[in-house]
Design an enzyme around this catalytic site. Structure first.
Site, PDB file in Angstrom:
ATOM      1  N   GLU A 123     129.701  38.933 118.090  1.00 20.98           N
ATOM      2  CA  GLU A 123     129.885  40.362 118.335  1.00 20.98           C
ATOM      3  C   GLU A 123     128.923  41.119 117.432  1.00 20.98           C
ATOM      4  O   GLU A 123     128.787  40.756 116.259  1.00 20.98           O
ATOM      5  CB  GLU A 123     131.315  40.798 118.021  1.00 20.98           C
ATOM      6  CG  GLU A 123     131.576  42.229 118.456  1.00 20.98           C
ATOM      7  CD  GLU A 123     133.022  42.680 118.219  1.00 20.98           C
ATOM      8  OE1 GLU A 123     133.828  41.918 117.661  1.00 20.98           O
ATOM      9  OE2 GLU A 123     133.317  43.815 118.602  1.00 20.98           O
ATOM     10  N   ALA A 264     136.415  39.707 109.653  1.00 21.19           N
ATOM     11  CA  ALA A 264     136.743  38.505 110.412  1.00 21.19           C
ATOM     12  C   ALA A 264     136.419  38.761 111.870  1.00 21.19           C
ATOM     13  O   ALA A 264     136.134  39.894 112.256  1.00 21.19           O
ATOM     14  CB  ALA A 264     138.225  38.167 110.269  1.00 21.19           C
ATOM     15  N   MET A 265     136.501  37.700 112.675  1.00 21.86           N
ATOM     16  CA  MET A 265     136.107  37.838 114.072  1.00 21.86           C
ATOM     17  C   MET A 265     137.047  37.063 114.987  1.00 21.86           C
ATOM     18  O   MET A 265     137.352  35.893 114.739  1.00 21.86           O
ATOM     19  CB  MET A 265     134.655  37.346 114.220  1.00 21.86           C
ATOM     20  CG  MET A 265     134.123  37.435 115.630  1.00 21.86           C
ATOM     21  SD  MET A 265     134.118  39.163 116.221  1.00 21.86           S
ATOM     22  CE  MET A 265     134.372  38.881 117.961  1.00 21.86           C
ATOM     23  N   ASN A 267     137.013  35.523 117.838  1.00 17.57           N
ATOM     24  CA  ASN A 267     136.566  34.576 118.866  1.00 17.57           C
ATOM     25  C   ASN A 267     137.755  33.816 119.456  1.00 17.57           C
ATOM     26  O   ASN A 267     138.642  33.379 118.732  1.00 17.57           O
ATOM     27  CB  ASN A 267     135.606  33.557 118.253  1.00 17.57           C
ATOM     28  CG  ASN A 267     134.632  34.209 117.305  1.00 17.57           C
ATOM     29  OD1 ASN A 267     133.870  35.059 117.703  1.00 17.57           O
ATOM     30  ND2 ASN A 267     134.703  33.839 116.034  1.00 17.57           N
ATOM     31  N   HIS A 299     145.521  41.137 112.696  1.00 18.42           N
ATOM     32  CA  HIS A 299     144.556  41.882 113.514  1.00 18.42           C
ATOM     33  C   HIS A 299     143.799  40.941 114.464  1.00 18.42           C
ATOM     34  O   HIS A 299     143.739  41.172 115.668  1.00 18.42           O
ATOM     35  CB  HIS A 299     143.587  42.631 112.595  1.00 18.42           C
ATOM     36  CG  HIS A 299     142.547  43.429 113.298  1.00 18.42           C
ATOM     37  ND1 HIS A 299     142.676  44.775 113.539  1.00 18.42           N
ATOM     38  CD2 HIS A 299     141.354  43.072 113.839  1.00 18.42           C
ATOM     39  CE1 HIS A 299     141.611  45.215 114.186  1.00 18.42           C
ATOM     40  NE2 HIS A 299     140.780  44.196 114.379  1.00 18.42           N
ATOM     41  N   GLU A 300     143.236  39.885 113.888  1.00 21.54           N
ATOM     42  CA  GLU A 300     142.448  38.971 114.726  1.00 21.54           C
ATOM     43  C   GLU A 300     143.345  38.289 115.749  1.00 21.54           C
ATOM     44  O   GLU A 300     142.962  38.091 116.901  1.00 21.54           O
ATOM     45  CB  GLU A 300     141.703  37.943 113.878  1.00 21.54           C
ATOM     46  CG  GLU A 300     140.824  38.521 112.772  1.00 21.54           C
ATOM     47  CD  GLU A 300     139.903  39.642 113.211  1.00 21.54           C
ATOM     48  OE1 GLU A 300     139.465  39.647 114.381  1.00 21.54           O
ATOM     49  OE2 GLU A 300     139.618  40.535 112.386  1.00 21.54           O
ATOM     50  N   GLU A 322     139.569  48.034 119.392  1.00 19.95           N
ATOM     51  CA  GLU A 322     139.724  48.147 117.937  1.00 19.95           C
ATOM     52  C   GLU A 322     140.815  49.145 117.538  1.00 19.95           C
ATOM     53  O   GLU A 322     141.645  48.851 116.683  1.00 19.95           O
ATOM     54  CB  GLU A 322     138.389  48.486 117.272  1.00 19.95           C
ATOM     55  CG  GLU A 322     137.328  47.390 117.428  1.00 19.95           C
ATOM     56  CD  GLU A 322     137.771  46.010 116.954  1.00 19.95           C
ATOM     57  OE1 GLU A 322     138.808  45.914 116.264  1.00 19.95           O
ATOM     58  OE2 GLU A 322     137.100  45.020 117.299  1.00 19.95           O
TER      59      GLU A 322
END
Ligand code: 0A1
Ligand code: ZN
Length: 889
Positions: A123, A264-265, A267, A299-300, A322
């Site tokens: 992203e 963080a992400m 995926n 959140h992730e 978001e």
């Protein structure tokens, strides 16, 4: 020269080509990786005709075939960012092989090396740095990924979804194949090849699916994973309980990496996290770190539904995922910690980060209509204000209708890439409340001002509130209008939650004149017009209004509270946010007077009644229903940066001196109760980050920080003793932060010993850098420069840059805005050095210049000089060019 190209929402067109499946094969070799991609593509029946255009950045094309046939050199062209193939059938298989160099990828976007492993970040537009692809979120495909690497150096090979096969290869290598059953946009792709250790657990969903939860970390860190793993399971349960949303995969993996641009992400099934939001042990992480881990893990995880199952049509819709996901993690935080304190902390962040953004050159609505660099739009506005906008919908339609709206949103859009309007439409249809006017929150920038005035009619027992909203245009709107893309601005639709307190502090029953119904002691007024009047009936005496409870709308509230009214609210308001807010308003008013009279002794502008209110506040922590965490929040004075925002022309030195004088005055006046509280709040049980213990520590450490202002030997000894006796990192850091502000011999020796003890723990070293870069001592600017040359610093590591440089610029206004311009020069030097390496991080530092026009002409000249110097740099990234360009406009 460096003018970055602007992209507009109005130019959105559906993708000409779709991808059904992607088969990736990534072979990691010494110094390079070979990426073979097989894309099953077809023409989009719903789009205009056009050639095949694929995104690609820093790729070296080795071979290209369509339906098995190698293309001749005249059949395609690669411009450096786009691959064009002029003639293709309606349905075909594209096979490319590219060579990439992850070891040289200092941007940390795409496939990159961190320490001895390989990680990805796709992203927003990182996938195009791995292979040629229509890299946009509305192209969703099913992915398979096979990884090959040396088996002993990279024993762990991960990608999204399920492991389907693995094996060994010649030369000590091995491979693993992963398959993701869900179609996804490329930005959610991830893979990892590294030497990692893992902790695992199982979560069983309500419908009986067994999910393997795993946290992967670099060897030696397994004892720092327990909290993140527990937070993950808690999040899974919460999303089932609150939204009925279950995990949909058999594997949910979190991988921690030390080099990462953001937090963080999300995926699919393979989150990649900054180590900062995974690793925690009582002696290495603070209570705040533990709470942040809860929030980021949640959140992730929550993104799996709000972001992944339903994703964004284009990057202008970023707040769709978001804002909604932050709203969800906020509510999770409110449920697992103290609701009031969590909300207060959010309001504090919103006003510290988002309000200035909305008042500065980078102002944008939560859904911008244009941008130059999408990476610059991962902002407090898109995230935090975006969450406030969702919260207002929740407040306006109520919890049950909101849940129905979520259900409807998933029923309509699961598996789709959609827009913010689609979300609002689901909420409108589920609730029956017309939200047309509400959409302005998505299109207008700037923080609205809500001006409230009251009047009381004793004879008629009526209490009237006149409410006016103001929403002046921001530079964003001015730019849009100049380009011919202006919009007609108008009033917002927002909830104003309030209560009325009588002289004894009781909450009054509320009845609007002309209405039968008594609303209880709290009501929500619908604000829709520029000016509105609300009349309350049966009000026996003039009340004190408690306005904007729970911070019900992201506005600046203008109400002429007297100091007496504020102390009344501080003592009696049933709303935690407004009790805290009253303390902040009170302090802000007093400080602004002190700032305006820098040479006047502090006790002439500090009212005795304020000191007494703070004394009562502190004492209230020890009553039966006292909340130490809340008291801790209310005792902390408004930040220097917050005070700066309240001024026409910022005077950083006067702000610093006034705030310090008030702290010292409070410390002197309340020395005894502060000391007593400090001793009474000691936690004797083994460390736990739970809110009860953390609340006590928070208040105790606030007391310590006040006592440290006394400046005598006893207070220095107290700080040192606190440091020596600390049994956890929360207490250690409280002492170290106090000590870092003191010019005493122990400062050096303690900082040195701390470093010697912790130099092997990168995240603790970050704390060590940050207490020094945020110190108020006169040499801080030169200390920061010296620390940049210290072995502990690494400009390639974002966490180090954030701790040392960004903290200096954003959280040390006295030194960043030094009158000689040395702070600005330091920032510019770093930005210029960093830009070729990591433009995203460089751009984040550049954002600290945002408010330069609020300072005096001499400082403005120094800041402008540095901004012009950055702007003149040849080859400047679009990231920094956009920020600096807008700042100078
Ligand atoms: N979507 C992530 C944040 C994120 C955004 C961009 C990144 O790289 C440029 C990395 C992470 C989240 O909201 O957590
Ligand atoms: Zn997010």
């Amino acid at each position: 020269m460096n003018a970055p190209q602007t992209i507009y929402l109005k130019d959105y067109a559906p993708p000409t080509w779709l991808v059904d499946t992607v088969d990736l094969d990534i072979a990691i070799n010494d110094g390079f990786a070979l990426v073979s991609a097989r894309l099953a593509m077809r023409r989009n029946p719903d789009a205009a005709a056009g050639a095949l255009l694929l995104d690609g950045e820093d790729l070296h094309l080795e071979s290209i075939r369509i339906d098995g046939r190698p293309l001749g050199a005249d059949e395609y062209a690669y411009s450096g960012d786009k691959l064009t193939i002029t003639s293709v059938p309606d349905d075909f298989v594209l096979e490319t092989v590219v060579r990439i160099e992850p070891d040289k990828n200092t941007q940390l976007s795409g496939l990159y090396r961190s320490k001895d492993g390989y990680f990805t970040q796709c992203e927003a537009q990182g996938f195009r740095r791995i292979t040629f692809y229509p890299d946009r979120p509305d192209v969703m495909a099913r992915f398979t990924c096979t990884l090959h690497a040396d088996k002993s150096r990279f024993p762990v090979l991960l990608s999204n979804g399920n492991p389907v096969a693995q094996g060994d290869e010649d030369g000590g290598r091995h491979w693993a194949k992963w398959q993701d059953p869900f179609a996804k946009p490329a930005y959610l792709f991830a893979c990892v090849a590294a030497k990692l250790e893992v902790v695992e657990d199982t979560y069983v969903t309500t419908s009986g699916r067994r999910v393997r939860c795993a946290v992967y970390v670099e060897p030696g860190k397994l004892d720092q994973c327990a909290h993140a793993l527990a937070a993950l399971k808690l999040s899974m349960k919460w999303d089932e309980d609150v939204f009925g949303l279950e995990m949909d995969l058999e594997h949910y993996m979190i991988v921690a990496v030390g080099d990462f641009n953001m937090g963080a992400m999300e995926n699919k099934g393979l989150n990649i996290f900054n180590t900062k939001f995974v690793l925690a042990r009582p002696d290495t992480a603070t209570d705040t770190d533990y709470q942040n881990i809860d929030r980021v893990v949640a959140h992730e995880y929550f993104h799996n539904w709000t972001g992944n199952r339903v994703t964004c049509r284009d990057w202008f819709q970023l707040s769709l995922k978001e804002g909604l996901t932050v709203f969800r993690d906020q509510n999770f935080g409110m449920d697992v910690h103290s609701a009031g304190v969590t909300r207060i902390q959010e309001v504090r962040t919103l006003r510290a980060a988002q309000y200035p953004e909305d008042a500065g050159p980078m102002a944008h609505p939560i859904r911008p209509a244009s941008y130059a660099e999408i990476n610059n739009f991962y902002t407090a506005t898109v995230y935090e204000k975006g969450a406030e906008v969702i919260r207002m919908i929740h407040t306006l339609i109520g919890k049950d209708a909101f849940r129905k709206g979520m259900d409807l949103y998933f029923a309509r859009h699961d598996g789709q890439a959609v827009t913010c309007e689609d979300f609002v439409a689901a909420m409108q249809d589920a609730s029956g409340l017309n939200l047309d006017q509400f959409q302005r929150w998505y299109n207008q920038a700037g923080t609205p001002k809500l001006i409230v005035r009251s009047s009381y009619d004793a004879a008629g027992k009526r209490y009237t509130l006149d409410v006016e909203q103001q929403y002046p245009a921001t530079p964003y709107e001015e730019r849009m209008t100049a380009e011919g893309n202006g919009i007609a601005r108008g009033p917002y639709y927002m909830p104003l939650v309030l209560g009325l307190l009588d002289a004894k502090g009781n909450e009054l029953p509320l009845r609007l004149a002309g209405e039968e119904r008594v609303q209880g002691t709290q009501c929500t007024l619908s604000i829709r017009k520029d000016k509105q009047r609300f009349v309350f009936a049966d009000v026996d005496a003039e009340p004190v209004p408690s306005l904007l409870r729970g911070f019900s709308a992201p506005v600046v509230l203008d109400y002429p509270y007297s100091n007496d009214e504020l102390t009344h609210l501080m003592a009696f308001d049933s709303d935690a946010v407004n009790r805290w807010e009253a303390a902040q308003r009170l302090a802000t008013g007093i400080l602004l007077k002190g700032i305006a009279a820098p040479s006047v002794p502090a006790d002439t502008w500090i009212p005795e009644s304020y000191v007494e209110a703070m004394r009562r506040l502190l004492a209230s922590a020890f009553t039966a229903d006292g909340d130490p965490a809340l008291v801790a929040e209310a005792l902390v004075l408004p930040a220097e940066t917050y005070l700066a925002e309240q001024m026409e022309v910022v005077e950083p030195d006067a702000i610093h001196l006034a705030r310090l004088a008030l702290r010292q005055h409070l410390a002197q006046a309340l020395r005894e109760p502060l000391l007593k509280a400090y001793h009474d709040l000691k936690v004797d049980r083994p460390y736990s980050p739970d809110s009860e213990q953390a609340g006590k520590r928070a208040l105790r450490n606030v007391c310590l920080s006040y006592l440290a202002e006394l400046g005598d030997e006893a207070s220095h000894a107290l700080v040192l003793a606190h440091y020596e006796q600390a049994a956890n990192m929360t207490d250690t850091m409280a002492a170290l932060a106090a000590l870092a502000n003191l010019d005493v011999p122990a400062r050096h020796s303690v900082l040195d010993a701390f470093y010697a003890r912790w130099k092997g723990e990168a995240l603790v070293v970050d704390k060590w850098l940050q207490v020094q870069s945020t110190s108020r001592l006169p040499n801080t600017g030169s200390d920061v420069r010296a620390l940049m040359a210290h072995e502990a610093f690494d400009i390639r590591n974002p966490n180090k840059v954030y701790a040392l440089v960004r903290a200096f610029c954003a959280a040390n206004p006295k030194h960043f805005h030094a009158a000689d311009g040395s702070g600005y020069k330091l920032a510019a030097d770093v930005i210029l050095q960093l830009d070729p390496l990591n433009p995203q991080v460089a751009s984040r530092i550049a954002r600290t210049f945002d408010r330069w026009k609020k300072f005096d002409p001499a400082r403005q000249a120094k800041a402008r000089e540095q901004l012009e110097r950055i702007k003149a740099q040849v080859g400047l990234s679009s990231d920094v060019a956009e920020v600096v360009g807008k700042a100078l406009d």
